[in-house]
Design a protein around this motif. Sequence first.
Motif: not given
Length: 202
Positions: A148-164
């Motif tokens: 992806v052209s962004g710093a992270a893909h949506v799956g990574e973002i979702a996991v990080a937010c769940a852990l947060g």
Amino acid sequence: MKLRSSPLSPFGRKVKIGAILCDIHLDVLPADTTDPTDSLREQNPLGKIPVLLRDDGPAIYDSRVIVEYLDMAAGGGVLIPASGEDRIAALTMLALGDGIADAALLQMYESRFREPETHSARWLDHQAGKVARGLAALEAAPPQTLPVSGAAHVGEIAVACALGYLDLRFAGAWRAGHPALVAWLDAFSERVPAFEATTPQV
């Protein structure tokens, strides 16, 4: 565009991070899912957050649809790989991250919305089991970067937010038994400054 959300929502946080990575500004407006007079119930008949309000179209919900819209509005391929197995991998990881957050939220709701004498240990164990299995799967195979052209893909973002959210509501108890996942989250936070920038203030 305006985002109706709550400061502590992992799903709202996911959208905020997605918007930052897509370089799209969102005005964040608070919403109270428990208030029957809140206009949220007119914007989303389910009364759930987050909801994206647009000047040129109907409201969009839930968070998975919103991040899809943000990716599309940014030209595509910023948060979600455009096609093929990479896209499926990102969306599957998104489902896992959202599922962990959902199960954690349901545990919180049990204590917030039900009287102590009506709490169901069986229900709490059922939800805790989802979180435990999800964390075990991620410990065995932490999220991988995808094209992806962004710093992270949506799956990574979702996991990080769940852990947060687990850090926020469960005092980070998950960290003790998941060293690989802790290392992954530390690296994600360094790679994606928007994660730290959207940390809930309690």
